[in-house]
Motif scaffolding. Structure first.
Motif, PDB file in Angstrom:
ATOM      1  N   ALA A  47      53.754 -13.553  14.352  1.00  0.00           N
ATOM      2  CA  ALA A  47      55.074 -14.191  14.320  1.00  0.00           C
ATOM      3  C   ALA A  47      54.975 -15.679  13.979  1.00  0.00           C
ATOM      4  CB  ALA A  47      55.774 -14.013  15.662  1.00  0.00           C
ATOM      5  N   GLY A  48      53.766 -16.149  13.653  1.00  0.00           N
ATOM      6  CA  GLY A  48      53.601 -17.528  13.210  1.00  0.00           C
ATOM      7  C   GLY A  48      53.066 -18.488  14.242  1.00  0.00           C
ATOM      8  N   ALA A  49      52.688 -18.003  15.409  1.00  0.00           N
ATOM      9  CA  ALA A  49      52.237 -18.896  16.468  1.00  0.00           C
ATOM     10  C   ALA A  49      50.761 -19.253  16.322  1.00  0.00           C
ATOM     11  CB  ALA A  49      52.466 -18.245  17.826  1.00  0.00           C
ATOM     12  N   LYS A  50      50.443 -20.455  16.755  1.00  0.00           N
ATOM     13  CA  LYS A  50      49.055 -20.825  17.005  1.00  0.00           C
ATOM     14  C   LYS A  50      48.714 -20.291  18.390  1.00  0.00           C
ATOM     15  CE  LYS A  50      45.909 -24.775  17.475  1.00  0.00           C
ATOM     16  NZ  LYS A  50      45.798 -26.263  17.512  1.00  0.00           N
ATOM     17  N   VAL A  51      47.615 -19.542  18.486  1.00  0.00           N
ATOM     18  CA  VAL A  51      47.308 -18.834  19.726  1.00  0.00           C
ATOM     19  C   VAL A  51      45.929 -19.239  20.244  1.00  0.00           C
ATOM     20  CG1 VAL A  51      46.998 -16.578  20.806  1.00  0.00           C
ATOM     21  CG2 VAL A  51      48.697 -16.867  18.989  1.00  0.00           C
ATOM     22  N   MET A  52      45.869 -19.446  21.549  1.00  0.00           N
ATOM     23  CA  MET A  52      44.595 -19.697  22.231  1.00  0.00           C
ATOM     24  C   MET A  52      44.409 -18.619  23.288  1.00  0.00           C
ATOM     25  SD  MET A  52      43.445 -23.100  24.366  1.00  0.00           S
ATOM     26  CE  MET A  52      41.861 -23.204  25.195  1.00  0.00           C
ATOM     27  N   VAL A  53      43.253 -17.954  23.255  1.00  0.00           N
ATOM     28  CA  VAL A  53      42.936 -16.910  24.231  1.00  0.00           C
ATOM     29  C   VAL A  53      41.769 -17.402  25.077  1.00  0.00           C
ATOM     30  CG1 VAL A  53      42.205 -14.524  24.572  1.00  0.00           C
ATOM     31  CG2 VAL A  53      43.663 -15.110  22.631  1.00  0.00           C
ATOM     32  N   ILE A  54      41.942 -17.364  26.403  1.00  0.00           N
ATOM     33  CA  ILE A  54      40.854 -17.765  27.292  1.00  0.00           C
ATOM     34  C   ILE A  54      40.422 -16.589  28.152  1.00  0.00           C
ATOM     35  CG2 ILE A  54      41.508 -20.194  27.329  1.00  0.00           C
ATOM     36  CD1 ILE A  54      42.697 -19.719  30.132  1.00  0.00           C
ATOM     37  N   GLU A  55      39.129 -16.503  28.384  1.00  0.00           N
ATOM     38  CA  GLU A  55      38.531 -15.448  29.192  1.00  0.00           C
ATOM     39  C   GLU A  55      37.615 -16.084  30.229  1.00  0.00           C
ATOM     40  OE1 GLU A  55      36.763 -12.705  31.230  1.00  0.00           O
ATOM     41  OE2 GLU A  55      38.425 -12.152  29.904  1.00  0.00           O
ATOM     42  N   LYS A  56      37.827 -15.741  31.479  1.00  0.00           N
ATOM     43  CA  LYS A  56      37.104 -16.352  32.591  1.00  0.00           C
ATOM     44  C   LYS A  56      35.596 -16.138  32.516  1.00  0.00           C
ATOM     45  CE  LYS A  56      36.880 -15.729  37.641  1.00  0.00           C
ATOM     46  NZ  LYS A  56      37.525 -15.014  38.764  1.00  0.00           N
ATOM     47  N   SER A  57      35.170 -14.967  32.117  1.00  0.00           N
ATOM     48  CA  SER A  57      33.750 -14.619  32.193  1.00  0.00           C
ATOM     49  C   SER A  57      33.053 -14.818  30.849  1.00  0.00           C
ATOM     50  CB  SER A  57      33.599 -13.163  32.648  1.00  0.00           C
ATOM     51  OG  SER A  57      33.914 -12.280  31.600  1.00  0.00           O
ATOM     52  N   ILE A 104      41.759 -15.987  15.200  1.00  0.00           N
ATOM     53  CA  ILE A 104      41.908 -16.275  16.631  1.00  0.00           C
ATOM     54  C   ILE A 104      40.574 -16.028  17.328  1.00  0.00           C
ATOM     55  CG2 ILE A 104      43.143 -15.710  18.753  1.00  0.00           C
ATOM     56  CD1 ILE A 104      45.357 -14.484  16.984  1.00  0.00           C
ATOM     57  N   THR A 105      40.100 -17.022  18.046  1.00  0.00           N
ATOM     58  CA  THR A 105      38.867 -16.865  18.798  1.00  0.00           C
ATOM     59  C   THR A 105      39.179 -16.632  20.281  1.00  0.00           C
ATOM     60  OG1 THR A 105      38.691 -19.250  19.172  1.00  0.00           O
ATOM     61  CG2 THR A 105      37.576 -18.352  17.236  1.00  0.00           C
ATOM     62  N   ILE A 106      38.247 -16.011  20.973  1.00  0.00           N
ATOM     63  CA  ILE A 106      38.356 -15.862  22.421  1.00  0.00           C
ATOM     64  C   ILE A 106      37.439 -16.900  23.054  1.00  0.00           C
ATOM     65  CG2 ILE A 106      37.988 -14.358  24.405  1.00  0.00           C
ATOM     66  CD1 ILE A 106      38.452 -11.961  22.585  1.00  0.00           C
ATOM     67  N   GLU A 107      38.044 -17.830  23.776  1.00  0.00           N
ATOM     68  CA  GLU A 107      37.275 -18.868  24.459  1.00  0.00           C
ATOM     69  C   GLU A 107      36.727 -18.269  25.746  1.00  0.00           C
ATOM     70  OE1 GLU A 107      36.012 -22.691  23.996  1.00  0.00           O
ATOM     71  OE2 GLU A 107      38.083 -22.558  23.333  1.00  0.00           O
ATOM     72  N   ARG A 108      35.428 -17.931  25.740  1.00  0.00           N
ATOM     73  CA  ARG A 108      34.822 -17.327  26.921  1.00  0.00           C
ATOM     74  C   ARG A 108      34.356 -18.413  27.900  1.00  0.00           C
ATOM     75  NH1 ARG A 108      30.292 -15.330  25.568  1.00  0.00           N
ATOM     76  NH2 ARG A 108      30.227 -16.001  23.387  1.00  0.00           N
ATOM     77  N   ASN A 109      34.089 -17.993  29.123  1.00  0.00           N
ATOM     78  CA  ASN A 109      33.726 -18.934  30.194  1.00  0.00           C
ATOM     79  C   ASN A 109      34.784 -20.024  30.341  1.00  0.00           C
ATOM     80  OD1 ASN A 109      31.085 -17.799  30.923  1.00  0.00           O
ATOM     81  ND2 ASN A 109      30.471 -18.467  28.861  1.00  0.00           N
ATOM     82  N   ALA A 110      36.032 -19.588  30.219  1.00  0.00           N
ATOM     83  CA  ALA A 110      37.174 -20.506  30.310  1.00  0.00           C
ATOM     84  C   ALA A 110      38.103 -20.001  31.409  1.00  0.00           C
ATOM     85  CB  ALA A 110      37.904 -20.594  28.975  1.00  0.00           C
ATOM     86  N   ARG A 111      38.173 -20.732  32.493  1.00  0.00           N
ATOM     87  CA  ARG A 111      38.895 -20.275  33.689  1.00  0.00           C
ATOM     88  C   ARG A 111      40.220 -20.989  33.860  1.00  0.00           C
ATOM     89  NH1 ARG A 111      39.059 -21.870  39.212  1.00  0.00           N
ATOM     90  NH2 ARG A 111      37.712 -23.656  38.725  1.00  0.00           N
ATOM     91  N   GLY A 150      33.333 -24.842  30.333  1.00  0.00           N
ATOM     92  CA  GLY A 150      32.024 -25.471  30.401  1.00  0.00           C
ATOM     93  C   GLY A 150      31.915 -26.527  31.483  1.00  0.00           C
ATOM     94  N   GLY A 151      32.618 -26.308  32.597  1.00  0.00           N
ATOM     95  CA  GLY A 151      32.554 -27.245  33.711  1.00  0.00           C
ATOM     96  C   GLY A 151      33.477 -28.434  33.592  1.00  0.00           C
ATOM     97  N   LYS A 152      34.222 -28.522  32.490  1.00  0.00           N
ATOM     98  CA  LYS A 152      35.145 -29.639  32.294  1.00  0.00           C
ATOM     99  C   LYS A 152      36.587 -29.129  32.325  1.00  0.00           C
ATOM    100  CE  LYS A 152      31.938 -32.348  29.456  1.00  0.00           C
ATOM    101  NZ  LYS A 152      31.742 -33.030  28.136  1.00  0.00           N
TER     102      LYS A 152
END
Length: 563
Positions: free
Chosen positions: A31-41, A229-236, A255-257
């Motif tokens: 639908a035209g969105a910029k998307v960010m996907v985060i995954e905790k583990s 679209i990337t999946i940002e892993r280790n992102a809580r 990454g702790g930040k």
């Protein structure tokens, strides 16, 4: 909040990487969105990846109308009869009317491929219930299509794999479980497919033939890649940011930040339930308090739920879960749900005083609930024992125990939980049960099982019972007497495969606040939300089907697209 306060910017922030979360990301991007996907583990795929990947979609266009007739009205009648009046009609209608559209969308616009299967509803005898073709199975995939991402894909739960490590499809599993004609050819094919993949065997014990939830997540990941679209892993997810009536973003630890992420259109929470959180479980699942009894994956600790509650969201039915009897194997990440083994002939479940109390072949959700509801001080059911004889032990699997494989070839952890005796009197002594009571229970069951009857709990009377029975056993595919020594017992617990109470939402998956108003910019799907199925489990795929459907609806609503 001023723009300079933000560290990163996106239109839609998706929290989680299961089937519902990745569907919402794809729909928003289209639908035209910029998307960010985060995954905790460190691994993506969530609970979906560990599952069978089945979706329950009534009135699907993939079901052949020549063999299956369905309608939205029948589906609503069926769900309504199960949900005990706890789910608003608007929500049920939103699911039933949009689920087929969602499935059409993902099968045409993405790499996802499904096939409708003859898997009966769990309560097909109720009004609107069906004997098949509402459940849909994802098609397998060669894992090499994922490239290096294969090693970052969360693996299937070992309970859904041959010997806990070899992938098999439903078409392969069925004949093997029942030892139907030609089963050994199927076994040879599975072993050859696995062990002749020399390159992979040198690298990893992981099977590259992806099935079930692994196939679904892999196909969704391929579709994300095509959209950049990337999946940002280790992102809580740490907390949500609410500005007045609107959720505008979130604080994310990467990454702790800590980073403040601006989400101009929506934050979509699809991060699973809280079944592995000891505190939340003790507070809410008071009849099943031990996280080690859960078959859910270890990262489901309710982070998204807690964050939403902190900004005024409302939660409902937190005492509810997708229940299942489970076997706890020490050292394993999660418990082993007994999905189908209970239906096979030659086994029974007894409580701590040696009495049967349930139709063992009912759906895992029903049996799990019965384990809690019938847990009485004078007759505890937590734990219970599942008993079987040498004939069953040779023919069929029982949790981590594989047929035809002697006990000594199993791991020490599995051997330690198996009770094996040469008589029922010895079994009674080992389980600290009165000998006379256990003998009476077994003799009573055996007498009726010889005639294919279960007058006490009607095992084998319903379509779902028979689905996992052995068709070679007549007159009842679910019943055989337990009469051949040695005899076996395993402890089972009232566990689950995830929680299904959570954030209150509306038909667009918007999160509701404590005043009953939608929180602008905040959506919840899957086990982060309270299920549209209420406390019930209508059929295989009734978790992932709604998760993907409401993920689809959430993304469309966030992007201003009408249903």
């Amino acid at each position: 909040m001023a723009n300079e306060a933000w560290d990163r910017y996106t239109d839609v922030l998706v929290v989680g990487s299961g089937g519902g979360a990745l569907t919402s990301a794809i729909v928003a991007a289209d639908a035209g969105a910029k998307v960010m996907v985060i995954e905790k583990s460190a691994l993506f795929g969530g609970s979906t990846a560990t599952s069978g990947g089945v979706v329950w979609i009534p009135n699907s266009n993939l079901a052949d109308p020549a063999v299956h007739q369905d309608s939205a009205a029948e589906a609503l009648s069926y769900i309504g009869s199960l949900t005990e009046g706890l789910v608003p009609q608007e929500q049920m209608r939103a699911f039933v009317e949009n689920a087929p559209t969602m499935l059409d969308y993902v099968t045409k616009a993405t790499d996802v491929r499904y096939v409708s299967i003859a898997y009966t509803d769990y309560h097909a005898e109720l009004p609107g219930g069906k004997l098949g073709y509402r459940s849909h199975m994802p098609l397998p995939l060669d894992g090499r299509a994922l490239g290096d991402d294969l090693e970052h894909l969360r693996r299937n739960h070992p309970s859904s794999m041959l010997f806990g490590k070899i992938s098999w499809t439903a078409e392969e599993a069925g004949p093997l479980l029942a030892r139907s004609k030609g089963w050994w050819r199927i076994l040879l094919r599975l072993l050859s497919r696995y062990y002749l993949d020399i390159g992979q065997r040198l690298r990893s014990p992981r099977d590259r033939f992806l099935v079930g939830g692994n196939a679904l997540i892999a196909r969704l990941k391929m579709s994300l890649d095509k959209r950049g679209i990337t999946i940002e892993r280790n992102a809580r997810l740490v907390e949500l940011i609410r500005d007045g009536e609107i959720v505008t973003g979130a604080v994310v630890e990467i990454g702790g930040k800590l980073f403040k992420v601006k989400a101009s259109k929506a934050v979509i929470l699809g991060a699973g339930g809280f079944e592995r959180n000891p505190d939340l479980r003790a507070q809410n699942l008071t009849r099943s308090t031990n996280p080690d009894w859960s078959g859910g994956q270890s990262n489901n600790t309710g982070d998204a739920l807690t964050a939403a509650l902190a900004v005024g969201a409302k939660a409902i039915r937190l005492d509810s879960a997708w229940w299942a009897p489970t076997i706890r194997v020490p050292g394993h990440e999660s418990a082993w749900p007994l999905f189908f083994e209970r239906s096979l002939p030659g086994s029974i479940i007894i409580n701590a005083v040696g009495r049967r109390y349930v139709n063992e072949a009912a759906s895992y959700h029903v049996v799990g609930r019965q384990m809690m509801e019938r847990n009485l001080p004078e007759a505890p059911t937590s734990p219970s024992w599942i008993l079987f004889d040498a004939r069953f032990r040779w023919r069929y699997p029982m949790g981590p125990l594989m047929p035809m494989i002697p006990n000594w070839m199993h791991s020490a952890a599995v051997r330690d939980i198996v009770v094996r005796t040469n008589s029922w009197d010895d079994m009674a002594d080992r389980l600290k049960i009165d000998r006379g009571v256990l003998r009476e229970t077994v003799d009573h069951f055996n007498h009726h099982a010889q005639q294919g009857k279960d007058p006490d709990f009607h095992r084998g009377d319903n379509p779902y019972d028979r689905y996992y029975g052995d068709p070679k056993v007549r007159p009842n595919p679910n019943l055989l007497p337990l009469e051949r020594a040695p005899f076996y017992a395993l402890p089972i617990y009232p566990g689950d495969i995830g929680t299904n109470g959570g954030l209150a939402t509306n038909g667009n998956a918007q999160v509701m606040d404590t005043d009953g108003c939608a929180i602008v910019g905040l959506y919840a799907i899957g086990n982060t939300s309270a299920s549209v199925m209420g406390p019930s489990y209508p059929g295989a795929g009734a978790t992932i089907g709604p998760a993907m459907t409401f993920g689809y609806l959430a993304a469309r609503h966030a992007m201003g697209i009408d249903r």
